[in-house]
Design an enzyme around this catalytic site. Structure first.
Site, PDB file in Angstrom:
ATOM      1  N   HIS A 217       0.845  -1.197   0.000  1.00  0.00           N
ATOM      2  CA  HIS A 217       0.000   0.000   0.000  1.00  0.00           C
ATOM      3  C   HIS A 217       0.878   1.244   0.000  1.00  0.00           C
ATOM      4  CE1 HIS A 217      -1.810  -3.209   2.557  1.00  0.00           C
ATOM      5  NE2 HIS A 217      -2.778  -3.076   1.683  1.00  0.00           N
ATOM      6  N   GLY A 399     -14.061  10.928  22.197  1.00  0.00           N
ATOM      7  CA  GLY A 399     -15.347  11.175  22.851  1.00  0.00           C
ATOM      8  C   GLY A 399     -16.505  10.801  21.944  1.00  0.00           C
ATOM      9  N   GLN A 400     -16.393  11.221  20.700  1.00  0.00           N
ATOM     10  CA  GLN A 400     -17.447  10.900  19.733  1.00  0.00           C
ATOM     11  C   GLN A 400     -17.555   9.398  19.533  1.00  0.00           C
ATOM     12  OE1 GLN A 400     -17.387  12.969  15.787  1.00  0.00           O
ATOM     13  NE2 GLN A 400     -17.442  10.882  15.020  1.00  0.00           N
ATOM     14  N   THR A 441     -10.235   2.562  16.669  1.00  0.00           N
ATOM     15  CA  THR A 441      -9.573   1.491  17.409  1.00  0.00           C
ATOM     16  C   THR A 441     -10.312   1.153  18.688  1.00  0.00           C
ATOM     17  OG1 THR A 441      -7.550   2.522  16.644  1.00  0.00           O
ATOM     18  CG2 THR A 441      -7.324   0.751  18.234  1.00  0.00           C
ATOM     19  N   ASP A 553      -3.932   9.286  28.792  1.00  0.00           N
ATOM     20  CA  ASP A 553      -4.453   8.622  27.607  1.00  0.00           C
ATOM     21  C   ASP A 553      -5.980   8.618  27.644  1.00  0.00           C
ATOM     22  OD1 ASP A 553      -4.286   6.830  25.230  1.00  0.00           O
ATOM     23  OD2 ASP A 553      -5.371   5.518  26.608  1.00  0.00           O
ATOM     24  N   PRO A 554      -6.620   9.106  26.585  1.00  0.00           N
ATOM     25  CA  PRO A 554      -8.085   9.194  26.609  1.00  0.00           C
ATOM     26  C   PRO A 554      -8.768   7.843  26.781  1.00  0.00           C
ATOM     27  CG  PRO A 554      -7.227   9.692  24.410  1.00  0.00           C
ATOM     28  CD  PRO A 554      -6.050   9.662  25.338  1.00  0.00           C
ATOM     29  N   GLY A 555      -8.224   6.812  26.138  1.00  0.00           N
ATOM     30  CA  GLY A 555      -8.836   5.490  26.246  1.00  0.00           C
ATOM     31  C   GLY A 555      -8.731   4.933  27.670  1.00  0.00           C
TER      32      GLY A 555
HETATM   33  P1  ADP Z   1      -8.643   5.942  17.097  1.00  0.00           P
HETATM   34  O1  ADP Z   1      -7.285   5.794  17.700  1.00  0.00           O
HETATM   35  O2  ADP Z   1      -8.918   4.937  16.023  1.00  0.00           O
HETATM   36  O3  ADP Z   1      -8.956   7.367  16.726  1.00  0.00           O
HETATM   37  P2  ADP Z   1     -10.136   6.353  19.543  1.00  0.00           P
HETATM   38  O4  ADP Z   1      -9.689   7.770  19.450  1.00  0.00           O
HETATM   39  O5  ADP Z   1     -11.582   6.116  19.793  1.00  0.00           O
HETATM   40  O6  ADP Z   1      -9.679   5.520  18.284  1.00  0.00           O
HETATM   41  O7  ADP Z   1      -9.377   5.635  20.735  1.00  0.00           O
HETATM   42  C1  ADP Z   1      -8.069   5.960  21.077  1.00  0.00           C
HETATM   43  C2  ADP Z   1      -7.702   5.103  22.262  1.00  0.00           C
HETATM   44  O8  ADP Z   1      -7.659   3.736  21.881  1.00  0.00           O
HETATM   45  C3  ADP Z   1      -6.340   5.396  22.816  1.00  0.00           C
HETATM   46  O9  ADP Z   1      -6.388   6.473  23.713  1.00  0.00           O
HETATM   47  C4  ADP Z   1      -5.959   4.094  23.482  1.00  0.00           C
HETATM   48  O10 ADP Z   1      -6.401   4.056  24.821  1.00  0.00           O
HETATM   49  C5  ADP Z   1      -6.757   3.072  22.736  1.00  0.00           C
HETATM   50  N1  ADP Z   1      -5.882   2.219  21.925  1.00  0.00           N
HETATM   51  C6  ADP Z   1      -5.304   2.482  20.741  1.00  0.00           C
HETATM   52  N2  ADP Z   1      -4.559   1.425  20.320  1.00  0.00           N
HETATM   53  C7  ADP Z   1      -4.672   0.490  21.295  1.00  0.00           C
HETATM   54  C8  ADP Z   1      -4.137  -0.821  21.486  1.00  0.00           C
HETATM   55  N3  ADP Z   1      -3.344  -1.380  20.574  1.00  0.00           N
HETATM   56  N4  ADP Z   1      -4.474  -1.492  22.621  1.00  0.00           N
HETATM   57  C9  ADP Z   1      -5.284  -0.937  23.555  1.00  0.00           C
HETATM   58  N5  ADP Z   1      -5.801   0.297  23.425  1.00  0.00           N
HETATM   59  C10 ADP Z   1      -5.503   0.995  22.315  1.00  0.00           C
END
Ligand code: ADP
Ligand code: MG
Length: 573
Positions: A217, A399-400, A441, A553-555
């Site tokens: 790619h 958030g979205q 993700t 980290d937001p997640g």
């Molecule tokens: P994207 O990264 O696709 O924009 P989001 O913004 O909704 O998705 O989510 C981002 C969050 O996803 C990160 O802050 C992190 O906590 C989590 N994340 C990203 N990659 C991984 C991973 N490989 N394993 C666990 N959590 C992950």
């Protein structure tokens, strides 16, 4: 450049429809891709192979007796979604379990992995084999992190032949891994490729030079070099692969010289003349060479060389007959698949029925629905805050994504609850809906978490407290498995791993679910806050890792919030 297009966004789907119409004896369309047109024997493992579109003959071209049982087809260069993979696998499975095979790319790992979680929750035995043949994409001591390119063909050919010869799921998985271990490729590109409808190529290679090891790619390669003669290109490819030959081998190899889209067959043959000579000089015997187009990249100009180190077993399967739209060999496939009747019983998502459930499990499903409703309210209330956090080093959509994901999960859970679903089924449906509605993700990871939690529970009984602890642990384990993140990478796992540990330990000590969930939630909250001190190494934030310092980290933060919701609901029981 693509000259023949209707609407660019419909290109992949229209190509798939035209492909199945051209091969009605071999394949039929299902939601998300194609499966064999004929029934496969009861109990035979199904080889489900896929990836983005734009690589024909990979992957739908390889569905048929002796090779694939089904192929989920993503958009151009994009992984199929988990629901596409799931639907194709459901249609391909005939009680023997499923091998999901794909080239090792982050998007495919996530979506095939999420589909596997769902299939497992439905009771299907699933194995995952990611092809990692591209020697330019990672060091030899990290072989299993490399990406997959033309090595897809021999790995899936050999696995399909083993299945046709009677291998069960364990055996088919063993042979697939062995074939992948034995397979190495190296490619070069002379110019980039253009997405259908786009004016400009995705990337360019300077005229008169070649990109060595450039991905299919356009992912960066090892280096740019002046473009030499055909013989010099052949030497470069052969030398690159010989450098990786292990000390012990039989001296017999399968060889594939693969054109990426716009290299003429005559050019390939010119290169092959030299390749054959060099392999012979190196003392290698080539078994049934293949020269042509197998794994392409739209109109990319380039080629790759693949070698598979054969032993007796791999050679037998490499030489076995195969009969697919794009890959045929050796006359008729003699085996149980050859003369089967046409398929009739197709699975389509949406038609998902809700299995009968015990009243206690239905009541627990009602509590799960209320939990998901509190998730949705929490995510809506914190949407902006999570978005701002994600914007520091990511793309600002967390958030979205969480709001859309939890919203989708609630809608699906309500429908399941009204249909009388038990807690297992309700969570599995909610998990798929979360992943589909959120995108991104974190959506795929949360979807898999719910699916895995559901898979650990039952429709025919209410879970004990210990089983709820186990289900929460299964949810975190699914995130770890799918995302592959380690604590310290600055992801959701930095909150989720200590959460699961605290939950299991506190529950084992006090046997009180409410207080264990509370304790675990405050552990997760603190661990999420502490991610502010870390530098992101994974996910989108990786590129801007340093910028992420000082912001949690937001997640991980959203995980801590939802863990508090879980504690509140379990404490209120
Ligand atoms: P994207 O990264 O696709 O924009 P989001 O913004 O909704 O998705 O989510 C981002 C969050 O996803 C990160 O802050 C992190 O906590 C989590 N994340 C990203 N990659 C991984 C991973 N490989 N394993 C666990 N959590 C992950
Ligand atoms: Mg994001």
């Amino acid at each position: 450049m693509t000259h023949l297009i209707n609407a660019p966004s419909a290109f992949a789907a229209e190509a798939l429809a035209g492909f199945v119409a051209a091969h009605p004896d071999h394949v039929m369309p299902v939601h998300g891709g194609a499966v064999r047109a004929r029934q496969t024997p009861q109990g035979q493992p199904a080889l489900v192979i896929g990836g983005g579109s734009g690589h024909y003959p990979a992957f739908a071209g390889w569905v048929g007796p002796g090779m694939g049982h089904g192929a989920p087809c993503g958009n151009i260069f994009a992984s199929p979604s988990a629901s596409q993979v799931h639907a194709v696998a459901r249609n391909a499975d005939n009680g023997g379990g499923v091998i999901l095979g794909f080239g090792n790319y982050a998007g495919d790992v996530l979506h095939f992995g999420a589909a596997a979680e769902k299939l497992r929750a439905e009771g299907v035995d699933v194995r995952i084999v990611a092809v990692t043949d591209d020697v330019a994409s990672g060091p030899v001591d990290q072989r299993l992190t490399r990406r997959g390119i033309a090595g897809d063909l021999p790995v899936f050919k050999i696995t399909g032949a083993a299945i046709e010869a009677g291998a069960d799921l364990d055996e088919a998985e063993r042979i697939a891994r062995k074939a992948n271990d034995a397979t190495r490729s190296l490619g070069v590109a002379f110019d980039g490729c253009t997405l259908p409808g786009a004016e400009e190529a995705l990337f360019h290679v300077e005229p008169g030079t070649m990109g060595v090891g450039l991905g299919i790619h356009g992912e960066p390669g090892v280096e740019d070099r002046p473009l030499g003669t055909a013989d010099e290109v052949a030497d470069l490819l052969v030398d690159g692969l010989l450098a990786e030959l292990p000390e012990q081998h039989t001296g017999r190899v399968a060889m594939l010289l693969n054109g990426l889209g716009t290299v003429k067959y005559e050019e390939l043959f010119v290169v092959h003349g030299r390749v054959a000579e060099r392999l012979d000089d190196a003392g290698l015997t080539v078994v049934r060479p293949e020269v042509g187009e197998f794994v392409t990249s739209l109109d990319m100009s380039g080629l790759s060389l693949t070698l598979v180190l054969l032993d007796e077993e791999l050679e037998r399967h490499w030489l076995a007959p195969v009969d697919t739209p794009a890959y045929r060999r050796g006359g008729a496939v003699v085996g149980p698949s050859a003369e089967a009747p046409a398929r009739t019983d197709l699975y389509a998502p949406g038609a998902e029925e809700i299995p009968a459930a015990a009243a206690e499990s239905q009541a627990c499903a009602g509590e799960a629905l209320r939990l998901l409703e509190s998730f949705e309210a929490t995510c809506a209330a914190h949407e902006e805050e999570l978005g701002r956090m994600d914007a520091v080093a990511g793309d600002g959509d967390h958030g979205q994504g969480m709001r859309l994901g939890t919203g989708g999960a609630v809608t699906a859970a309500r429908r399941a609850h009204e249909g009388g679903a038990g807690v297992r089924t309700l969570l599995v449906h909610a998990g798929s809906a979360w992943a589909e509605s959120a995108g991104g993700t974190s959506g795929a990871l949360w979807g898999a978490a719910l699916t895995a939690a559901g898979g650990a529970l039952r429709d025919d009984a209410a879970p004990s407290d210990a089983e709820i602890v186990e289900a929460l642990g299964a949810a975190v384990a699914a995130v770890a498995r799918l995302g592959g993140a380690q604590p310290g990478d600055k992801t959701m796992m930095d909150a989720a791993a200590p959460y699961a540990q605290a939950l299991a330990e506190t529950f084992a000590r006090d046997a009180d679910l409410g207080s264990a969930a509370q304790q675990a939630a405050s552990t997760a909250h603190q661990a999420a806050a502490a991610t502010a001190d870390l530098t992101a190494r994974l996910g989108r934030s990786r590129v801007l890792g340093e910028k992420s310092r000082g912001t949690p980290d937001p997640g991980a933060v959203s995980f801590g919030m939802l863990a508090a919701d879980v504690a509140a609901r379990l404490g209120a029981r």
